[in-house]
Design a protein around this motif. Sequence first.
Motif, mmCIF file in Angstrom:
data_model
loop_
_atom_site.group_PDB
_atom_site.id
_atom_site.type_symbol
_atom_site.label_atom_id
_atom_site.label_comp_id
_atom_site.label_asym_id
_atom_site.label_seq_id
_atom_site.Cartn_x
_atom_site.Cartn_y
_atom_site.Cartn_z
ATOM 1 N N SER A 103 0.665 -6.074 3.482
ATOM 2 C CA SER A 103 0.465 -5.258 4.360
ATOM 3 C C SER A 103 0.008 -5.508 5.677
ATOM 4 O O SER A 103 -0.245 -6.703 5.766
ATOM 5 C CB SER A 103 -0.255 -3.778 3.861
ATOM 6 O OG SER A 103 -1.725 -4.333 3.801
ATOM 7 N N THR A 152 0.983 -1.211 -0.064
ATOM 8 C CA THR A 152 -0.183 -0.001 -0.048
ATOM 9 C C THR A 152 0.781 1.370 -0.037
ATOM 10 O O THR A 152 0.116 2.606 0.137
ATOM 11 C CB THR A 152 -0.956 0.000 1.177
ATOM 12 O OG1 THR A 152 -0.123 -0.149 2.413
ATOM 13 C CG2 THR A 152 -1.842 -1.081 1.084
ATOM 14 N N GLY A 193 -4.054 -5.663 5.201
ATOM 15 C CA GLY A 193 -4.673 -6.051 4.121
ATOM 16 C C GLY A 193 -5.072 -7.402 3.970
ATOM 17 O O GLY A 193 -4.905 -8.080 4.998
ATOM 18 N N SER A 253 2.096 0.431 -4.144
ATOM 19 C CA SER A 253 0.757 0.272 -4.763
ATOM 20 C C SER A 253 0.852 0.538 -6.332
ATOM 21 O O SER A 253 -0.048 -0.280 -6.946
ATOM 22 C CB SER A 253 0.191 1.450 -4.023
ATOM 23 O OG SER A 253 0.787 2.870 -4.302
ATOM 24 N N ALA A 263 -0.700 -8.325 -2.440
ATOM 25 C CA ALA A 263 -0.272 -6.969 -2.016
ATOM 26 C C ALA A 263 -0.161 -7.318 -0.436
ATOM 27 O O ALA A 263 -1.067 -7.162 0.204
ATOM 28 C CB ALA A 263 -1.369 -5.727 -2.371
#
Length: 288
Positions: free
Chosen positions: A46, A24, A49, A29, A44
């Motif tokens: 994080s 992120t 997330g 991103s 992705a």
Amino acid sequence: MTRNTENQKQEVPGARPVLVTSGTGKTGSRVAARLAARGVPVRAGSRSGEVPFDWTDPSGWEAALSGADAAYVAYYPDLAAPGAPEAMSAFGKIAARCGVRRLVLLSGRGEPQAVVAEEALRAVAGDAELTVVRSAFFAQNFSEGALLDGVLGGEVVFPAGGCSEPFVDVDDLADVVVSALCGNGGGGTVHELTGPRALTFAEAAAELTGATGREVRYVAVTGPQYAAMLRQYGVPEAEAGFLAELFTFLLDGHNAPVTDGVKQALGRDPKPFAAFAAAAARNGAWDA
């Protein structure tokens, strides 16, 4: 460095996903979005997330890496920070155990301690292809990062003196990372990325003044003064001291020379700072 050409075959990882750490963040991103646009499955990672990944908690790394074809490694807070070599060694061992074929590591340009962390990852990467992307100071730090409030307030306070820096556009960096992750060329090498021209922070402030339509001044401070300012904003003392020392070191002039790293990797010139500033203004980065 290997120039990308039209005759090179793109090797998209296919059904196996690519892990994007710090997914992120400013670079993560963008990398994730570009991979998804190519039809590449993306994880992705994080702290909050769908794919849990936290650089301070190695217990979740294997789950994030399991079954991945490649990984973008963007260490937080900085690859030159204390503990980074140990983290890279631990991460690389897990990646090798999981059969990850490609690793693209974000590093800092002209940071000897970051090189120590690079080598720690290289030593345990096994058969994985490791590409290192050593970046100049991000142009987007003025629009998305720690200097955004300064631009909005009309004063960018930083310990850079009168030093010049060839600010790199993060979109260029993301394009280089994705090219390496997808096997478009330049894999397994070290890319040093800069913008096309070095500017002092005062010159960058003048560009921002033109783009925003309101005055933006650069205010030079010493490293200790900057650390004190960070502490006033709630940054822990150790982190404030590390960041102040890092920026003071990086902005002593040794990183001023421009490289052709973006052109070598992508076959095109990097974006100038003025183009970044104009695009950020159009997109409302400084409307507040």
